[in-house]
Design a protein around this motif. Sequence first.
Motif, mmCIF file in Angstrom:
data_model
loop_
_atom_site.group_PDB
_atom_site.id
_atom_site.type_symbol
_atom_site.label_atom_id
_atom_site.label_comp_id
_atom_site.label_asym_id
_atom_site.label_seq_id
_atom_site.Cartn_x
_atom_site.Cartn_y
_atom_site.Cartn_z
ATOM 1 N N ALA A 104 -1.323 3.623 -6.035
ATOM 2 C CA ALA A 104 -0.465 3.880 -4.880
ATOM 3 C C ALA A 104 -0.743 5.237 -4.235
ATOM 4 O O ALA A 104 -0.335 5.476 -3.088
ATOM 5 C CB ALA A 104 1.004 3.810 -5.299
ATOM 6 N N LEU A 107 -2.124 5.675 -0.617
ATOM 7 C CA LEU A 107 -1.220 5.339 0.481
ATOM 8 C C LEU A 107 -0.484 6.573 0.995
ATOM 9 O O LEU A 107 0.029 6.571 2.116
ATOM 10 C CB LEU A 107 -0.206 4.291 0.023
ATOM 11 C CG LEU A 107 -0.792 2.956 -0.449
ATOM 12 C CD1 LEU A 107 0.316 2.008 -0.883
ATOM 13 C CD2 LEU A 107 -1.639 2.319 0.650
ATOM 14 N N HIS A 247 -4.190 -4.045 -5.669
ATOM 15 C CA HIS A 247 -4.511 -3.553 -4.339
ATOM 16 C C HIS A 247 -5.675 -2.566 -4.379
ATOM 17 O O HIS A 247 -6.184 -2.172 -3.334
ATOM 18 C CB HIS A 247 -3.284 -2.902 -3.704
ATOM 19 C CG HIS A 247 -2.221 -3.891 -3.343
ATOM 20 N ND1 HIS A 247 -2.135 -4.464 -2.096
ATOM 21 C CD2 HIS A 247 -1.216 -4.442 -4.083
ATOM 22 C CE1 HIS A 247 -1.117 -5.311 -2.069
ATOM 23 N NE2 HIS A 247 -0.544 -5.310 -3.252
ATOM 24 N N THR A 293 6.157 6.377 5.072
ATOM 25 C CA THR A 293 5.162 5.399 4.636
ATOM 26 C C THR A 293 5.831 4.236 3.911
ATOM 27 O O THR A 293 6.610 4.449 2.976
ATOM 28 C CB THR A 293 4.132 6.065 3.703
ATOM 29 O OG1 THR A 293 3.545 7.183 4.377
ATOM 30 C CG2 THR A 293 3.037 5.089 3.321
ATOM 31 N N VAL A 295 5.376 2.233 1.444
ATOM 32 C CA VAL A 295 4.613 1.943 0.235
ATOM 33 C C VAL A 295 5.012 0.604 -0.373
ATOM 34 O O VAL A 295 4.169 -0.206 -0.772
ATOM 35 C CB VAL A 295 4.783 3.082 -0.793
ATOM 36 C CG1 VAL A 295 4.069 2.750 -2.102
ATOM 37 C CG2 VAL A 295 4.286 4.391 -0.226
ATOM 38 N N VAL A 298 3.519 -2.463 1.330
ATOM 39 C CA VAL A 298 2.089 -2.678 1.065
ATOM 40 C C VAL A 298 1.873 -3.240 -0.324
ATOM 41 O O VAL A 298 1.070 -4.166 -0.526
ATOM 42 C CB VAL A 298 1.309 -1.363 1.236
ATOM 43 C CG1 VAL A 298 -0.164 -1.558 0.857
ATOM 44 C CG2 VAL A 298 1.425 -0.853 2.664
#
Length: 306
Positions: A104, A107, A247, A293, A295, A298
């Motif tokens: 993460a 990001l 991811h 953001t 997060v 995503v």
Amino acid sequence: MLFRQLEYLVALARERHFARAAQACHVSQPALSEALRKLEDELKVLLVRRGRSYEGLTPEGERIVLWAQRILADRDALRDEVDALRTGLAGRLRIGSVPTASGAVPLLTGPFCAAHPLAAVELSTDLRSDELLRQVRNFEIDAGITYLPGPGTDDLRALPLYEERYVLLTGPADELARHPRATWEEAARLPLCLLHPGMQGRRVLDEVFAGLGLEATPRVETDSVASLFAHVRTGHWASIVPYAWLHVFGVPHGMRAVPLAEPVHSAPIGLVTAAREPGSVMARALLEVARRTEVAAVLGSLPGSA
């Protein structure tokens, strides 16, 4: 009292060795030792237990090193604040992350660097949760991405980022690979490769298994999420990994990612900084980016196969 003397004391507490501390501070060992003796004379208290070699700090030294860390952090924060007022945010943002959350980190670092082109980022992505919190408290890093801390952490500020959810990672030949979801009980019966028991990511899994009256007995344990993927690739093992890592790798060729259910479990991951004002200008800037953001949006979905 000079900042340099405080830097020497902090380095000695960290390195636990006079020669290594001197090397870290780019001075000779005699110069470091003499500066610490002068600091002791000024404070009128013994800070270092000396014998034939370094024997640790005295109880008074342990307390003084906490003040030294705070004073040096405030000095650095002041410099960064002044630089930001003059030319925009510059300097180095230090971030730590537990291994399961390191997927993460980009990001946040991406938009941070875009918003602050004069700043650089230094990452440590293999920290255990307790060590990460210690480094935040001791101003060794500006911020950490980890499991949200529990009670007794009033000295920390935590911003939730996303919920860590889990998938069973297995080879295509396994029967569960053809199912839309798998249960934790089914996963416990597979030849597992999991994180080391001392890591928070593994303790979360163990708590889920224990709550169901199960016990996972992995044949292989590692401190690396990448190593989990490498073992599953051989076709001999299965593993349980966070969605966030898919991811990074996608679902690699020759593997299947099956969401785990009964129960669907999640663990909150957040951005942790020191709860001090005004605090680090770097940490404040990262918090601003994190608030903007998405997060969770995503990382909340299972990506397709790579």
